[in-house]
Scaffold this motif. Structure first.
Motif, PDB file in Angstrom:
ATOM      1  N   ALA A   1       0.834  -1.258  -0.077  1.00 43.92           N
ATOM      2  CA  ALA A   1       0.150  -0.196   0.109  1.00 43.92           C
ATOM      3  C   ALA A   1       0.902   1.278   0.112  1.00 43.92           C
ATOM      4  O   ALA A   1       0.574   2.152  -0.745  1.00 43.92           O
ATOM      5  CB  ALA A   1      -0.768   0.046   1.114  1.00 43.92           C
ATOM      6  N   ALA A   2       1.964   1.013   0.744  1.00 42.24           N
ATOM      7  CA  ALA A   2       2.595   2.321   0.670  1.00 42.24           C
ATOM      8  C   ALA A   2       3.253   2.539  -0.591  1.00 42.24           C
ATOM      9  O   ALA A   2       3.538   3.855  -1.301  1.00 42.24           O
ATOM     10  CB  ALA A   2       3.794   2.242   1.689  1.00 42.24           C
ATOM     11  N   SER A   3       4.006   1.468  -1.113  1.00 46.21           N
ATOM     12  CA  SER A   3       4.426   1.647  -2.404  1.00 46.21           C
ATOM     13  C   SER A   3       3.331   2.129  -3.752  1.00 46.21           C
ATOM     14  O   SER A   3       3.695   2.994  -4.206  1.00 46.21           O
ATOM     15  CB  SER A   3       4.789   0.266  -3.124  1.00 46.21           C
ATOM     16  N   TRP A   4       2.209   1.651  -3.587  1.00 42.87           N
ATOM     17  CA  TRP A   4       1.159   2.122  -4.372  1.00 42.87           C
ATOM     18  C   TRP A   4       1.103   3.775  -4.032  1.00 42.87           C
ATOM     19  O   TRP A   4       0.774   4.389  -4.900  1.00 42.87           O
ATOM     20  CB  TRP A   4      -0.209   1.501  -4.251  1.00 42.87           C
ATOM     21  N   GLN A   5       0.790   4.019  -2.904  1.00 41.53           N
ATOM     22  CA  GLN A   5       0.557   5.429  -2.426  1.00 41.53           C
ATOM     23  C   GLN A   5       1.662   6.299  -2.933  1.00 41.53           C
ATOM     24  O   GLN A   5       1.387   7.438  -3.441  1.00 41.53           O
ATOM     25  CB  GLN A   5       0.615   5.525  -0.994  1.00 41.53           C
ATOM     26  N   SER A   6       3.081   5.894  -2.870  1.00 37.88           N
ATOM     27  CA  SER A   6       3.912   6.763  -3.370  1.00 37.88           C
ATOM     28  C   SER A   6       3.835   6.810  -4.938  1.00 37.88           C
ATOM     29  O   SER A   6       4.113   7.915  -5.396  1.00 37.88           O
ATOM     30  CB  SER A   6       5.351   5.990  -3.013  1.00 37.88           C
ATOM     31  N   GLN A   7       3.773   5.821  -5.676  1.00 39.04           N
ATOM     32  CA  GLN A   7       3.452   5.919  -7.168  1.00 39.04           C
ATOM     33  C   GLN A   7       2.484   6.627  -7.414  1.00 39.04           C
ATOM     34  O   GLN A   7       2.844   7.551  -8.244  1.00 39.04           O
ATOM     35  CB  GLN A   7       3.376   4.151  -7.916  1.00 39.04           C
ATOM     36  N   ILE A   8       1.294   6.737  -6.911  1.00 34.51           N
ATOM     37  CA  ILE A   8      -0.052   7.385  -7.241  1.00 34.51           C
ATOM     38  C   ILE A   8       0.419   9.064  -6.902  1.00 34.51           C
ATOM     39  O   ILE A   8      -0.015   9.946  -7.566  1.00 34.51           O
ATOM     40  CB  ILE A   8      -1.042   6.975  -6.400  1.00 34.51           C
ATOM     41  N   SER A   9       1.060   9.166  -5.671  1.00 34.67           N
ATOM     42  CA  SER A   9       1.277  10.376  -5.172  1.00 34.67           C
ATOM     43  C   SER A   9       2.452  11.186  -6.156  1.00 34.67           C
ATOM     44  O   SER A   9       2.367  12.453  -6.260  1.00 34.67           O
ATOM     45  CB  SER A   9       1.806  10.611  -3.877  1.00 34.67           C
ATOM     46  N   ARG A  10       3.346  10.438  -7.111  1.00 32.40           N
ATOM     47  CA  ARG A  10       4.067  11.224  -7.852  1.00 32.40           C
ATOM     48  C   ARG A  10       3.667  11.409  -9.319  1.00 32.40           C
ATOM     49  O   ARG A  10       4.420  12.169 -10.032  1.00 32.40           O
ATOM     50  CB  ARG A  10       5.215  10.099  -8.128  1.00 32.40           C
ATOM     51  N   GLU A  11       2.515  11.208  -9.531  1.00 29.53           N
ATOM     52  CA  GLU A  11       1.928  11.381 -10.852  1.00 29.53           C
ATOM     53  C   GLU A  11       0.518  12.062 -10.751  1.00 29.53           C
ATOM     54  O   GLU A  11      -0.453  11.537  -9.849  1.00 29.53           O
ATOM     55  CB  GLU A  11       1.812  10.161 -11.703  1.00 29.53           C
ATOM     56  N   VAL A  12       0.226  12.769 -11.588  1.00 26.70           N
ATOM     57  CA  VAL A  12      -1.318  13.278 -11.941  1.00 26.70           C
ATOM     58  C   VAL A  12      -1.584  13.238 -13.310  1.00 26.70           C
ATOM     59  O   VAL A  12      -0.801  13.009 -14.228  1.00 26.70           O
ATOM     60  CB  VAL A  12      -1.661  14.776 -11.604  1.00 26.70           C
TER      61      VAL A  12
ATOM     62  N   LYS B   1      -8.040  26.540 -20.760  1.00 28.64           N
ATOM     63  CA  LYS B   1      -7.367  26.258 -22.145  1.00 28.64           C
ATOM     64  C   LYS B   1      -7.988  25.493 -22.944  1.00 28.64           C
ATOM     65  O   LYS B   1      -8.293  25.649 -24.009  1.00 28.64           O
ATOM     66  CB  LYS B   1      -6.061  25.885 -21.789  1.00 28.64           C
ATOM     67  N   VAL B   2      -8.513  24.169 -22.457  1.00 27.81           N
ATOM     68  CA  VAL B   2      -9.159  23.113 -23.197  1.00 27.81           C
ATOM     69  C   VAL B   2     -10.418  22.647 -22.314  1.00 27.81           C
ATOM     70  O   VAL B   2     -10.151  21.770 -21.288  1.00 27.81           O
ATOM     71  CB  VAL B   2      -8.137  22.085 -23.609  1.00 27.81           C
ATOM     72  N   PRO B   3     -11.650  22.896 -22.803  1.00 30.60           N
ATOM     73  CA  PRO B   3     -12.640  22.734 -22.015  1.00 30.60           C
ATOM     74  C   PRO B   3     -13.034  21.241 -21.682  1.00 30.60           C
ATOM     75  O   PRO B   3     -13.435  20.634 -20.638  1.00 30.60           O
ATOM     76  CB  PRO B   3     -13.899  23.493 -22.661  1.00 30.60           C
ATOM     77  N   GLN B   4     -12.463  20.257 -22.723  1.00 25.85           N
ATOM     78  CA  GLN B   4     -12.560  18.908 -22.722  1.00 25.85           C
ATOM     79  C   GLN B   4     -11.675  18.475 -21.567  1.00 25.85           C
ATOM     80  O   GLN B   4     -11.756  17.088 -21.396  1.00 25.85           O
ATOM     81  CB  GLN B   4     -12.286  18.408 -23.873  1.00 25.85           C
ATOM     82  N   ALA B   5     -10.620  19.008 -21.144  1.00 23.38           N
ATOM     83  CA  ALA B   5      -9.619  18.468 -20.214  1.00 23.38           C
ATOM     84  C   ALA B   5     -10.268  18.426 -18.804  1.00 23.38           C
ATOM     85  O   ALA B   5     -10.553  19.158 -18.268  1.00 23.38           O
ATOM     86  CB  ALA B   5      -8.409  19.356 -20.301  1.00 23.38           C
ATOM     87  N   PHE B   6      -9.841  17.314 -18.246  1.00 17.11           N
ATOM     88  CA  PHE B   6      -9.984  16.883 -16.717  1.00 17.11           C
ATOM     89  C   PHE B   6      -8.805  16.702 -16.098  1.00 17.11           C
ATOM     90  O   PHE B   6      -8.202  15.788 -16.474  1.00 17.11           O
ATOM     91  CB  PHE B   6     -11.100  15.739 -16.662  1.00 17.11           C
ATOM     92  N   LEU B   7      -8.589  17.104 -14.854  1.00 18.30           N
ATOM     93  CA  LEU B   7      -7.334  16.787 -14.059  1.00 18.30           C
ATOM     94  C   LEU B   7      -7.647  16.081 -12.825  1.00 18.30           C
ATOM     95  O   LEU B   7      -8.618  16.013 -12.218  1.00 18.30           O
ATOM     96  CB  LEU B   7      -6.910  18.030 -13.475  1.00 18.30           C
ATOM     97  N   ASP B   8      -7.090  14.641 -12.881  1.00 17.44           N
ATOM     98  CA  ASP B   8      -7.462  13.738 -11.819  1.00 17.44           C
ATOM     99  C   ASP B   8      -6.075  13.686 -10.975  1.00 17.44           C
ATOM    100  O   ASP B   8      -5.119  13.267 -11.326  1.00 17.44           O
ATOM    101  CB  ASP B   8      -7.651  12.423 -12.472  1.00 17.44           C
ATOM    102  N   ASP B   9      -6.087  14.104  -9.590  1.00 13.76           N
ATOM    103  CA  ASP B   9      -4.810  14.162  -8.924  1.00 13.76           C
ATOM    104  C   ASP B   9      -4.881  12.861  -8.033  1.00 13.76           C
ATOM    105  O   ASP B   9      -3.940  12.625  -7.111  1.00 13.76           O
ATOM    106  CB  ASP B   9      -4.740  15.284  -8.069  1.00 13.76           C
ATOM    107  N   HIS B  10      -5.884  11.861  -8.238  1.00 16.80           N
ATOM    108  CA  HIS B  10      -5.789  10.657  -7.365  1.00 16.80           C
ATOM    109  C   HIS B  10      -5.851  10.482  -5.834  1.00 16.80           C
ATOM    110  O   HIS B  10      -5.622   9.659  -5.471  1.00 16.80           O
ATOM    111  CB  HIS B  10      -4.278   9.616  -7.903  1.00 16.80           C
ATOM    112  N   ARG B  11      -6.405  11.716  -5.585  1.00 17.97           N
ATOM    113  CA  ARG B  11      -6.597  11.817  -4.191  1.00 17.97           C
ATOM    114  C   ARG B  11      -7.665  10.840  -3.609  1.00 17.97           C
ATOM    115  O   ARG B  11      -7.415  10.290  -2.395  1.00 17.97           O
ATOM    116  CB  ARG B  11      -6.978  13.336  -3.603  1.00 17.97           C
TER     117      ARG B  11
END
Length: 335
Positions: free
Chosen positions: A64-75, A160-170
């Motif tokens: 779980a810590a490895s998954w959390q670290s990997q997810i926290s490094r990317e959006v 900038k691009v209305p079709q864009a959606f940001l997912d920060d994986h929180r």
């Protein structure tokens, strides 16, 4: 006063009498009997379950810590297809815009081939993305210690691009943290139950051994043997049993994880290994996990020894109270 004649040899020298040898005494508690072997087997089973639970909790927490670290490094920036949208240009625009924010390090556009490979498990191979309204992705690597302002980034990308959606994986991070905490709580509860059952088993086994040898204990105590001496004899007996049982159970648990890790390493990229890795993570515990198993073995041996000593001391105290008050013979253990 006339001295008694001494024995002499042929040369007239006084013969020495042979030295007296003290016969070694037998231990108070028999070193090996049926109840001792049964208790050893019970402790081995409990040690195996305790070490297995500890290893599983440690493995899940590390995964779980490895998954959390990997997810926290990317959006991830997702762009939905539209008839009036130039997808390739939109991907470049949102990547360049995201990299202007402080806390971002790199941006990667997921090309058409990589997107098709992501959909292969569900839609099969040979996909034509032009015929399907498949969103495209941009993966942005961020600084974990100094993440960007996601709210401002989300507003700028939408403008900038209305079709864009940001997912920060929180959401995923929160679920992983909750899962790790729940698993650790359940594992701790199982360890407490195993240790409690072990302590109760040792209490009853010690009382049984004391009942079977109570006449010896009473004679020793009557002639002056202190309670600490009797308790130390039982303590040594149960320490040997607990060490043998806990070492056997801990060794079996360590062997289980070693075999599971070997199997996982030899069956990489197979469906069975992929499913096991997805559910449980890597079976490799590392040095910390094996040190934890060794610590569990020591704790089990100490708990067994202290419980045996406390039980014997309490039982001898009850015998002293009953001896001083014969009317309380109803509290004597059955022999």
């Amino acid at each position: 006063m006339i001295d008694a004649p001494r024995e002499t040899n042929q040369e007239g020298q006084t013969a020495r009498r042979p030295e007296m040898k003290v016969r070694p005494t037998a231990p108070i508690v028999p070193p090996s009997n049926v109840s001792g072997n049964a208790l050893m087997a019970v402790i081995a089973i409990m040690a195996f379950l305790a070490c297995l639970t500890f290893g599983a909790v440690n493995m899940v927490r590390a995964t779980a810590a490895s998954w959390q670290s990997q997810i926290s490094r990317e959006v991830t920036i997702q762009i939905k297809p539209d008839d009036d949208l130039d997808m390739e240009q939109a991907l470049k625009d949102v990547r360049d815009l995201a990299l202007t924010f402080s806390g971002t390090r790199d941006g990667t556009i997921v090309d058409r081939e990589a997107t098709a490979r992501l959909l292969e498990p569900w839609l099969g191979a040979g996909l034509n993305l032009d015929e399907l309204p498949v969103p495209r992705l941009v993966i942005v690597t961020i600084d974990e210690q100094n993440p960007p302002d996601f709210t401002a980034m989300r507003k700028a990308l939408t403008a900038k691009v209305p079709q864009a959606f940001l997912d920060d994986h929180r959401t995923w991070v929160d679920r992983l943290v909750a899962m790790a905490r729940t698993t650790a709580f359940i594992g701790t509860g199982v360890l407490v139950l195993v240790f409690s059952a072990m302590v109760l088993t040792v209490v009853f086994a010690t009382r049984g051994a004391l009942s079977g040898n109570r006449h010896i204990v009473e004679v020793l105590h009557f002639v002056g043997a202190e309670a600490g001496f009797v308790a130390s004899e039982f303590q040594k007996h149960f320490l040997k049993i607990s060490l043998k049982g806990s070492v056997a159970g801990g060794a079996l648990a360590a062997l289980f994880f070693a075999v599971a890790g070997f199997w996982q390493g030899r069956s990489i990229a197979t469906p069975q290994s992929d499913q096991a890795t997805a559910l449980f993570g890597s079976f490799s515990m590392g040095l910390t996990g094996y040190l934890g198993i060794a610590a569990t073995i020591v704790i089990i041996a100490l708990l067994t020894t202290l419980t045996a000593r406390f039980t014997v001391m309490r039982t001898i105290h009850e015998i002293d109270q009953i001896r001083s008050d014969p009317s309380r013979t109803d509290q004597l253990p059955d022999t």
